[in-house]
Design an enzyme around this catalytic site. Sequence first.
Site, PDB file in Angstrom:
ATOM      1  N   ASP A  16      46.984  35.134  55.358  1.00  0.00           N
ATOM      2  CA  ASP A  16      45.565  35.405  55.665  1.00  0.00           C
ATOM      3  C   ASP A  16      45.425  35.785  57.138  1.00  0.00           C
ATOM      4  OD1 ASP A  16      42.741  35.420  55.623  1.00  0.00           O
ATOM      5  OD2 ASP A  16      42.646  33.694  54.304  1.00  0.00           O
ATOM      6  N   HIS A 209      36.837  29.698  56.220  1.00  0.00           N
ATOM      7  CA  HIS A 209      36.804  30.632  57.348  1.00  0.00           C
ATOM      8  C   HIS A 209      35.752  30.104  58.326  1.00  0.00           C
ATOM      9  CE1 HIS A 209      39.572  33.828  56.028  1.00  0.00           C
ATOM     10  NE2 HIS A 209      39.372  33.242  54.852  1.00  0.00           N
ATOM     11  N   CYS A 240      39.581  38.502  55.453  1.00  0.00           N
ATOM     12  CA  CYS A 240      39.925  39.406  54.359  1.00  0.00           C
ATOM     13  C   CYS A 240      39.387  40.791  54.696  1.00  0.00           C
ATOM     14  CB  CYS A 240      39.307  38.888  53.066  1.00  0.00           C
ATOM     15  SG  CYS A 240      39.565  40.006  51.687  1.00  0.00           S
ATOM     16  N   ASN A 249      40.394  32.022  59.725  1.00  0.00           N
ATOM     17  CA  ASN A 249      40.375  30.701  59.083  1.00  0.00           C
ATOM     18  C   ASN A 249      40.234  29.637  60.160  1.00  0.00           C
ATOM     19  OD1 ASN A 249      42.233  32.532  57.354  1.00  0.00           O
ATOM     20  ND2 ASN A 249      41.694  30.854  55.998  1.00  0.00           N
TER      21      ASN A 249
HETATM   22  P1  HMG Z   1      44.569  49.786  42.264  1.00  0.00           P
HETATM   23  O1  HMG Z   1      44.521  50.978  43.157  1.00  0.00           O
HETATM   24  O2  HMG Z   1      43.452  49.580  41.288  1.00  0.00           O
HETATM   25  O3  HMG Z   1      45.978  49.664  41.543  1.00  0.00           O
HETATM   26  O4  HMG Z   1      44.638  48.502  43.219  1.00  0.00           O
HETATM   27  P2  HMG Z   1      46.598  50.440  40.322  1.00  0.00           P
HETATM   28  O5  HMG Z   1      47.057  49.426  39.329  1.00  0.00           O
HETATM   29  O6  HMG Z   1      45.693  51.546  39.868  1.00  0.00           O
HETATM   30  O7  HMG Z   1      47.892  51.090  41.012  1.00  0.00           O
HETATM   31  C1  HMG Z   1      47.756  52.069  42.026  1.00  0.00           C
HETATM   32  C2  HMG Z   1      49.046  52.145  42.815  1.00  0.00           C
HETATM   33  O8  HMG Z   1      49.299  50.894  43.461  1.00  0.00           O
HETATM   34  C3  HMG Z   1      50.273  52.432  41.982  1.00  0.00           C
HETATM   35  O9  HMG Z   1      51.185  53.128  42.808  1.00  0.00           O
HETATM   36  C4  HMG Z   1      50.825  51.056  41.720  1.00  0.00           C
HETATM   37  O10 HMG Z   1      52.208  51.045  41.452  1.00  0.00           O
HETATM   38  C5  HMG Z   1      50.552  50.366  43.047  1.00  0.00           C
HETATM   39  P3  HMG Z   1      51.286  54.723  42.800  1.00  0.00           P
HETATM   40  O11 HMG Z   1      51.584  55.095  41.373  1.00  0.00           O
HETATM   41  O12 HMG Z   1      49.937  55.236  43.266  1.00  0.00           O
HETATM   42  O13 HMG Z   1      52.378  55.011  43.793  1.00  0.00           O
HETATM   43  N1  HMG Z   1      50.439  48.907  42.904  1.00  0.00           N
HETATM   44  C6  HMG Z   1      51.140  48.026  43.630  1.00  0.00           C
HETATM   45  N2  HMG Z   1      52.061  48.182  44.609  1.00  0.00           N
HETATM   46  C7  HMG Z   1      52.600  47.066  45.114  1.00  0.00           C
HETATM   47  N3  HMG Z   1      52.270  45.815  44.702  1.00  0.00           N
HETATM   48  C8  HMG Z   1      51.352  45.627  43.745  1.00  0.00           C
HETATM   49  C9  HMG Z   1      50.756  46.767  43.174  1.00  0.00           C
HETATM   50  N4  HMG Z   1      49.825  46.945  42.206  1.00  0.00           N
HETATM   51  C10 HMG Z   1      49.646  48.253  42.053  1.00  0.00           C
HETATM   52  N5  HMG Z   1      51.035  44.392  43.351  1.00  0.00           N
HETATM   53  C11 HMG Z   1      45.434  46.275  43.615  1.00  0.00           C
HETATM   54  C12 HMG Z   1      44.701  47.200  42.661  1.00  0.00           C
HETATM   55  C13 HMG Z   1      45.255  44.866  43.093  1.00  0.00           C
HETATM   56  C14 HMG Z   1      46.909  46.657  43.677  1.00  0.00           C
HETATM   57  C15 HMG Z   1      44.815  46.416  45.042  1.00  0.00           C
HETATM   58  O14 HMG Z   1      43.427  46.293  44.933  1.00  0.00           O
HETATM   59  C16 HMG Z   1      45.325  45.392  46.027  1.00  0.00           C
HETATM   60  O15 HMG Z   1      46.486  45.403  46.387  1.00  0.00           O
HETATM   61  N6  HMG Z   1      44.444  44.516  46.485  1.00  0.00           N
HETATM   62  C17 HMG Z   1      44.846  43.430  47.408  1.00  0.00           C
HETATM   63  C18 HMG Z   1      43.720  43.024  48.255  1.00  0.00           C
HETATM   64  C19 HMG Z   1      44.141  41.906  49.198  1.00  0.00           C
HETATM   65  O16 HMG Z   1      45.300  41.689  49.477  1.00  0.00           O
HETATM   66  N7  HMG Z   1      43.140  41.171  49.704  1.00  0.00           N
HETATM   67  C20 HMG Z   1      43.375  40.071  50.607  1.00  0.00           C
HETATM   68  C21 HMG Z   1      43.914  38.861  49.935  1.00  0.00           C
HETATM   69  S1  HMG Z   1      42.649  37.887  49.129  1.00  0.00           S
HETATM   70  C22 HMG Z   1      41.954  36.992  50.427  1.00  0.00           C
HETATM   71  O17 HMG Z   1      42.248  37.199  51.577  1.00  0.00           O
HETATM   72  C23 HMG Z   1      40.999  35.879  50.062  1.00  0.00           C
HETATM   73  C24 HMG Z   1      41.624  34.478  50.225  1.00  0.00           C
HETATM   74  O18 HMG Z   1      42.087  34.270  51.529  1.00  0.00           O
HETATM   75  C25 HMG Z   1      40.580  33.410  49.884  1.00  0.00           C
HETATM   76  C26 HMG Z   1      39.255  33.642  50.611  1.00  0.00           C
HETATM   77  O19 HMG Z   1      39.243  33.512  51.852  1.00  0.00           O
HETATM   78  O20 HMG Z   1      38.304  34.005  49.919  1.00  0.00           O
HETATM   79  C27 HMG Z   1      42.800  34.291  49.261  1.00  0.00           C
HETATM   80 MG    MG Z   2      40.894  33.636  53.215  1.00  0.00          MG
END
Ligand code: HMG
Ligand code: MG
Length: 303
Positions: A16, A209, A240, A249
């Site tokens: 994070d 946070h 995020c 955080n």
């Molecule tokens: P998308 O564009 O809808 O994915 O994103 P897709 O399934 O259509 O795939 C598109 C492309 O991404 C493809 O590649 C996939 O292979 C690739 P291409 O054919 O274009 O070359 N792909 C991936 N590559 C690597 N690893 C993967 C993956 N999945 C698909 N896992 C997706 C959907 C979920 C991937 C995207 O939205 C994403 O990565 N989101 C992550 C967001 C994130 O990390 N946010 C921060 C963390 S959460 C947070 O901080 C909150 C928390 O702290 C608690 C709080 O405070 O609330 C936990």
């Molecule tokens: Mg967080």
Amino acid sequence: MELPQRVTIIEVGPRDGLQNEKQLVPAEDKIRFIHKLKSSGIQEMELTSFVSPKWVPQMGDAEQVIEHCTDDSTRNIVLVPNGKGVERLLSSGCKNAAFFVGVSDTFNRKNINKSTRESMDELAPLIRDLKRKGFFVRACISTAFYCPYEGKMDEQAVLKLCEEFSDLGVDELSVADTIGLANPQEVYDLFALLKHHLPSALLIAAHFHDTRGMALANIFSALQAGVDRFDTSAGGLGGCPFAPGATGNVATEDTVYMLNRMGISTGIQLDLLLEAVEFISPFVSRGLQSRQYLLSKQEKTPR
Ligand code: HMG
Ligand code: MG
């Protein structure tokens, strides 16, 4: 007051904390940061995320980080958003996964491009499969209090989502105030409700946070509701990229300091923790705001 004698800190700084940094931190320095954090006594940590590197470029070196950081007894956790993330997890040496879903549909779409329901339908078989394989699984419940797009969340909707994860067999819930808007009364009410309704064997962590400086008060409030696990971030880093208005955080060192002063043990050595914060500080663009870090720079101030 009935407070726990011991609290578990789940360090989220390498994940994070760094995910929101625009300037790429070299993998070898992330690895050194993680090792320094472990040396301070941290036993559970979110190391990185198997998310799309197009969405979060900073986490693009996840495999490299995992390769050099999972050979020990620490509970090393990686965030996974979908099936592709699980594939990457299974090819790595890591045995602990964190899924993440927003109570708010709008936030979930901004964060993982799916509605909350679509995410749950996708994740359910993945979670069951990982549990069958013996993995530790945590579920991060984002926007459990407020959403930057939808406003105040309904407590019953939070409980329902938590119960759904519980029924899937997750080991832990990390319940998050994503944008740092919750107040201590809301924190007490929600955690008391969750503790009352969820099985006692399910671990419950609070993830605050500190956008408005209420996180330590919220930790104190959560302690009184029976929570003894907290996600915190060294240096108070974090945020995020898809939650506008969220800052870092709550700082691990400020949390450890407060708990130490209250006679609640964490097993973490503050001086060594501050060394880890000092190490990472040149790599982050914003000045570190944690009280303990700033005080440690003024030699003669009593701590
Ligand atoms: P998308 O564009 O809808 O994915 O994103 P897709 O399934 O259509 O795939 C598109 C492309 O991404 C493809 O590649 C996939 O292979 C690739 P291409 O054919 O274009 O070359 N792909 C991936 N590559 C690597 N690893 C993967 C993956 N999945 C698909 N896992 C997706 C959907 C979920 C991937 C995207 O939205 C994403 O990565 N989101 C992550 C967001 C994130 O990390 N946010 C921060 C963390 S959460 C947070 O901080 C909150 C928390 O702290 C608690 C709080 O405070 O609330 C936990
Ligand atoms: Mg967080």
